[in-house]
Design a protein around this motif. Structure first.
Motif, PDB file in Angstrom:
ATOM      1  N   THR A 271      -5.423  14.666  28.073  1.00  0.00           N
ATOM      2  CA  THR A 271      -5.988  16.265  28.320  1.00  0.00           C
ATOM      3  C   THR A 271      -6.501  16.316  29.518  1.00  0.00           C
ATOM      4  O   THR A 271      -6.538  15.383  30.290  1.00  0.00           O
ATOM      5  CB  THR A 271      -7.192  15.867  27.123  1.00  0.00           C
ATOM      6  N   THR A 318      -6.388  18.509  17.601  1.00  0.00           N
ATOM      7  CA  THR A 318      -6.494  19.073  16.167  1.00  0.00           C
ATOM      8  C   THR A 318      -5.363  19.046  15.423  1.00  0.00           C
ATOM      9  O   THR A 318      -5.482  18.662  14.195  1.00  0.00           O
ATOM     10  CB  THR A 318      -6.825  20.686  16.347  1.00  0.00           C
ATOM     11  N   VAL A 393     -12.047  26.239  15.418  1.00  0.00           N
ATOM     12  CA  VAL A 393     -12.233  24.951  16.383  1.00  0.00           C
ATOM     13  C   VAL A 393     -11.528  25.443  17.608  1.00  0.00           C
ATOM     14  O   VAL A 393     -10.764  26.437  18.004  1.00  0.00           O
ATOM     15  CB  VAL A 393     -11.209  23.965  15.823  1.00  0.00           C
ATOM     16  N   GLY A 394     -12.124  24.602  18.632  1.00  0.00           N
ATOM     17  CA  GLY A 394     -11.125  24.746  20.001  1.00  0.00           C
ATOM     18  C   GLY A 394     -12.176  25.346  21.007  1.00  0.00           C
ATOM     19  O   GLY A 394     -11.980  24.982  22.275  1.00  0.00           O
ATOM     20  N   GLU A 395     -13.038  26.323  20.592  1.00  0.00           N
ATOM     21  CA  GLU A 395     -13.953  27.257  21.799  1.00  0.00           C
ATOM     22  C   GLU A 395     -15.080  27.751  20.844  1.00  0.00           C
ATOM     23  O   GLU A 395     -14.952  27.570  19.552  1.00  0.00           O
ATOM     24  CB  GLU A 395     -13.203  28.255  22.161  1.00  0.00           C
ATOM     25  N   PRO A 396     -15.956  28.399  21.367  1.00  0.00           N
ATOM     26  CA  PRO A 396     -16.965  28.990  20.686  1.00  0.00           C
ATOM     27  C   PRO A 396     -16.390  30.094  20.117  1.00  0.00           C
ATOM     28  O   PRO A 396     -15.576  30.730  20.557  1.00  0.00           O
ATOM     29  CB  PRO A 396     -18.146  29.356  21.828  1.00  0.00           C
ATOM     30  N   ASP A 418     -17.823  26.476  11.884  1.00  0.00           N
ATOM     31  CA  ASP A 418     -17.225  26.242  13.197  1.00  0.00           C
ATOM     32  C   ASP A 418     -17.504  24.802  13.625  1.00  0.00           C
ATOM     33  O   ASP A 418     -18.597  24.228  13.520  1.00  0.00           O
ATOM     34  CB  ASP A 418     -18.306  27.142  14.089  1.00  0.00           C
ATOM     35  N   THR A 419     -16.204  24.214  14.024  1.00  0.00           N
ATOM     36  CA  THR A 419     -16.308  22.789  14.119  1.00  0.00           C
ATOM     37  C   THR A 419     -16.299  22.541  15.658  1.00  0.00           C
ATOM     38  O   THR A 419     -15.503  22.991  16.424  1.00  0.00           O
ATOM     39  CB  THR A 419     -15.067  22.008  13.414  1.00  0.00           C
ATOM     40  N   TRP A 421     -15.704  19.554  18.630  1.00  0.00           N
ATOM     41  CA  TRP A 421     -15.427  18.065  18.867  1.00  0.00           C
ATOM     42  C   TRP A 421     -14.580  18.153  20.007  1.00  0.00           C
ATOM     43  O   TRP A 421     -13.994  19.308  20.613  1.00  0.00           O
ATOM     44  CB  TRP A 421     -14.574  17.552  17.535  1.00  0.00           C
ATOM     45  N   GLN A 422     -13.629  17.050  20.255  1.00  0.00           N
ATOM     46  CA  GLN A 422     -13.001  17.049  21.695  1.00  0.00           C
ATOM     47  C   GLN A 422     -11.899  15.812  21.207  1.00  0.00           C
ATOM     48  O   GLN A 422     -11.938  15.037  20.238  1.00  0.00           O
ATOM     49  CB  GLN A 422     -13.895  16.608  22.597  1.00  0.00           C
ATOM     50  N   THR A 423     -11.067  16.069  22.077  1.00  0.00           N
ATOM     51  CA  THR A 423      -9.817  14.907  22.211  1.00  0.00           C
ATOM     52  C   THR A 423     -10.546  13.566  22.192  1.00  0.00           C
ATOM     53  O   THR A 423     -10.103  12.670  21.590  1.00  0.00           O
ATOM     54  CB  THR A 423      -9.041  15.122  23.379  1.00  0.00           C
ATOM     55  N   GLU A 424     -11.401  13.376  22.852  1.00  0.00           N
ATOM     56  CA  GLU A 424     -12.422  12.405  22.967  1.00  0.00           C
ATOM     57  C   GLU A 424     -13.011  12.016  21.731  1.00  0.00           C
ATOM     58  O   GLU A 424     -13.263  10.595  21.758  1.00  0.00           O
ATOM     59  CB  GLU A 424     -13.365  12.465  24.216  1.00  0.00           C
ATOM     60  N   ASP A 510     -19.881  18.824  27.555  1.00  0.00           N
ATOM     61  CA  ASP A 510     -20.382  20.175  27.165  1.00  0.00           C
ATOM     62  C   ASP A 510     -21.820  20.246  27.363  1.00  0.00           C
ATOM     63  O   ASP A 510     -22.578  19.210  27.290  1.00  0.00           O
ATOM     64  CB  ASP A 510     -20.157  20.311  25.672  1.00  0.00           C
ATOM     65  N   ARG A 525     -18.775  24.221  28.791  1.00  0.00           N
ATOM     66  CA  ARG A 525     -18.563  22.962  29.669  1.00  0.00           C
ATOM     67  C   ARG A 525     -19.383  23.043  30.703  1.00  0.00           C
ATOM     68  O   ARG A 525     -19.591  24.028  31.361  1.00  0.00           O
ATOM     69  CB  ARG A 525     -16.973  22.839  30.186  1.00  0.00           C
ATOM     70  N   ASN A 531     -11.156  26.787  29.291  1.00  0.00           N
ATOM     71  CA  ASN A 531     -10.935  26.907  28.010  1.00  0.00           C
ATOM     72  C   ASN A 531     -10.112  28.159  27.697  1.00  0.00           C
ATOM     73  O   ASN A 531     -10.545  29.180  27.396  1.00  0.00           O
ATOM     74  CB  ASN A 531     -12.005  26.725  26.985  1.00  0.00           C
ATOM     75  N   ARG A 536      -7.566  23.440  26.793  1.00  0.00           N
ATOM     76  CA  ARG A 536      -8.332  23.055  27.948  1.00  0.00           C
ATOM     77  C   ARG A 536      -7.468  22.786  29.234  1.00  0.00           C
ATOM     78  O   ARG A 536      -6.099  22.388  28.965  1.00  0.00           O
ATOM     79  CB  ARG A 536      -8.670  21.442  27.271  1.00  0.00           C
TER      80      ARG A 536
END
Ligand code: 6R9
Length: 659
Positions: A271, A318, A393-396, A418-419, A421-424, A510, A525, A531, A536
């Motif tokens: 990522t 995801t 998911v992925g952005e606001p 609205d979820t 989270w991140q790769t991390e 974030d 971010r 994004n 990303r």
């Protein structure tokens, strides 16, 4: 880990318009108690826990006993774990369930139909194929494929034999792929001859051929034929027409699963960060699988027999957590979506919902914003009565998109979650459910932490902000099983990026706002990561690409993509180019070096960039220019040459007026 009882995989092929669907049953993991009791069966053993809020509180305050109970019941252990956790965030030490052994793709005792057997057999055959070609435990296999059954089978085959998979998004260029293969030190690549997406053919095998030329570690490339046969992989079995399948058919259908240690690496996933070099986040078997499964079940209220439709590509986290591992560990039915939201027409998602009777639909705000433009009729044409939960998911997700998703897609009766989270993080960390599923959901807010998650907001001095109605850097105050363990080959970077900025906490990169009611809203971010359409990308990665003397890339607010890419460039001395040519050239370079989505939408040629006296580019100023926020330009006195800003402003206006 036991494999689920009755996993089903539904595949929606890119090329087939409306008819390209088959369902195949994959008996990967067996599960008995997950849906048996009411909300969470383990909670019965937690002292003083009767309501859901108490459960949330317990999961954070008694994190060890919470995770121990969940791990004992939810995962099938070949050998039980000895310790629950051994973590020290300040030192970047994260270990869960040590001493335990398991395998996600382990044998299942129940085969209830032909398809499940076929898919399990495929996993075994690919596992054996890899083994026969010298892939051993711990070796890294790069998977460069579109979302399709063979890609999932390849991931599971790696897990089965203990190899580490490294899925690279099939939209990445040869150079980006090569960089990831090299960094991961992959010995093996699995790909398809060609990909199909939105009616377009992509030459994936050719891209791999180019990439591996600069990858000395690669010993072998396996290729499956994708485009000869629009039905994809299962039909090809009978035609014996391609390398992977011909080879696979030589293999036995029984492949002994390796007993994996909890902390053995399951996969790497690259990522973007704030430097030009992507980072290979490391996820391990037990903790990741447990967290993916638990969040899949509770964030979306997934029930036995539900059809889960996550339309993310498997090249992103995801797709890993909610197309593949979460649903499969839960013995669920998952949909593989290979197309785009508008091919063959903008009704594609909802047609699929009707046909496959999807119960949970999980997608990205950028697609929702795009679909809004085509009008409600594309949605209303289809029966969506099976839908129960809608995820984002992925952005606001902006309020307009949220409302439309809720009102039009969900007919006003499905919660929109609205979820965040991140790769991390491995899985969802903040989402409106499940801690209080009956409470109202605030549009556009991720709201509540998941079980075992303790978010904190920290100010620039590193002080934890305890009051509500405040914003700060979003950190996690305690570890959880799904979090990344390291950056491949660069633990130091892991420490510097996540552990050292706010000692004792995991820093997400974030910013967030905590409302009066204590709910979280992600503000974006805090680093130089942007994004674009939920993808990303580090601005430094794009800057590294250019032909030019110097450049600064800024994300700007874009009504469909979320953020667009705006590049300020300083040409090399003596270079005279037409702006239009430069735009074309630079776009091509970025596509070739990274991927099409990273190409700048705007390129502004400037004489110089605004810099501090120490030579640092003042991105804050450029951001304000791009946002046309002159008032917000702020204090320019620290600039080396404040006149640069005036020039840039004029150039910006000129550029906009041409559009
Ligand atoms: C899962 C995924 C992570 C970054 C993250 C944040 C942004 C993701 C979000 C969100 C606002 C949400 N992000 N979900 N921002 N609201 N619900 O997207 O992983 O590709 O690693 O991106 O995406 O900025 O830090 P990844």
């Amino acid at each position: 880990m036991r494999l689920p009882g009755r996993c089903t995989l539904k595949y929606v092929a890119a090329s087939l318009g409306r008819r390209g669907v088959f369902a195949s049953r994959l008996n990967v993991l067996r599960r008995n108690s997950w849906n048996a009791a009411e909300f969470m069966p383990e909670a019965a053993g937690f002292e003083g826990v009767s309501g859901r809020d108490e459960l949330q509180e317990y999961s954070v305050s008694n994190s060890e006993s919470f995770w121990a109970a969940v791990a004992h019941q939810r995962l099938s252990w070949i050998r039980p774990f000895r310790t629950v956790q051994d973590c020290d965030l300040s030192r970047g030490r994260i270990k869960w369930f040590e001493g335990g052994k398991l395998n996600v793709s382990g044998e299942s005792s129940v085969f209830d139909c032909v398809f499940c057997r076929e898919l399990l057999e495929m996993t075994c055959r690919v596992g054996n194929l890899l083994r026969r070609h010298g892939v051993t435990k711990g070796d890294c296999v790069t998977i460069y494929m579109p979302t399709c059954p063979l890609a999932v089978v390849s991931m599971l085959a790696c897990a089965r034999i203990g190899a580490v998979h490294n899925v690279v998004f099939a939209g990445f260029s040869a150079e980006a792929l090569a960089e990831r293969i090299r960094d991961a030190e992959s010995s093996t690549v699995i790909t398809v001859n060609q990909g199909l997406r939105g009616g377009k053919v992509t030459e994936l095998k050719k891209t791999v051929d180019t990439a591996v030329q600069s990858c000395p570690t690669v010993r072998q490339v396996f290729v499956a034929t994708r485009t000869d046969n629009p039905f994809g992989f299962l039909q090809l079995v009978n035609r014996k027409s391609n390398f992977v399948l011909q080879e696979m058919l030589k293999e036995d259908v029984v492949c002994e699963p390796a007993a994996m240690d909890s902390e053995d690496i399951l996969f790497l996933l690259y990522t973007s960060g704030s430097t030009g070099k992507p980072k290979g986040l490391v996820h391990t078997h037990a903790g990741y699988l447990l967290y993916a499964a638990l969040t899949h079940k509770y964030v979306f209220s997934y029930q036995d027999g539900d059809v889960f439709g996550c339309v993310a590509d498997i090249g992103w986290i995801t797709g890993h957590s909610y197309t593949v591992y979460g649903p499969l560990v839960n013995g669920g039915t998952t949909v593989l979506f290979e197309s785009t939201p508008v091919y063959p027409d903008p009704g594609r998602y909802w047609d699929m919902v009707e046909r496959l009777k999807i119960n949970q639909f999980y997608g990205a705000p950028t697609a929702i914003r795009l679909l809004i433009k085509y009008g409600d009729q594309w949605v209303k044409k289809y029966d969506r009565s099976t839908l129960k939960t809608l995820g984002s998911v992925g952005e606001p997700i902006n309020t307009e998109a949220w409302e439309w998703y809720h009102r039009v897609v969900g007919d006003g009766r499905c919660p929109v979650v609205d979820t965040w989270w991140q790769t991390e993080t491995g899985g969802i960390c903040i989402a409106p459910k499940p801690s209080d599923p009956d409470a109202a959901i605030v549009p556009g807010m991720a709201m509540r932490p998941f079980f075992g998650i303790k978010p904190v907001l920290v100010d620039t001095e590193g002080k934890v902000l305890t009051s509500n109605n405040t914003s700060g850097a979003l950190c996690m105050a305690q570890p959880w099983p799904g979090m990344a363990r390291s950056i491949h080959n660069n633990h130091q970077r892991f420490l510097e990026t996540y552990c050292q900025p706010y000692p004792g906490f995991f820093f997400t990169g974030d910013g967030a706002f905590r409302s009066e009611d204590g709910y979280y809203q992600i503000t974006g971010r805090l680093d130089d990561v942007i994004n674009v359409s939920g993808h990303r990308i580090g601005t430094a990665e794009i800057e590294d690409c250019s032909l030019v003397a110097e450049s600064a890339v800024i994300g700007y607010s874009h009504n469909i993509k979320g953020q667009g890419v705006y590049a300020f460039v300083v040409l090399k001395k003596g270079v005279e180019v037409q702006e239009a040519d430069l735009v074309k050239q630079l776009s091509n370079i970025v596509s070739e070096k990274i991927a099409k989505y990273a190409s700048p939408d705007f390129i502004q040629i400037v004489k110089r960039l605004p810099k501090t006296r120490s030579g640092k580019i003042m991105r804050r100023v450029l951001r304000k220019v791009v946002e046309c926020d002159l008032e917000g330009l702020g204090d320019l006195s620290t600039l080396d040459d404040p006149a640069a800003v005036q020039e840039i402003l004029e150039g910006h206006e000129k550029l906009l007026s041409k559009r």
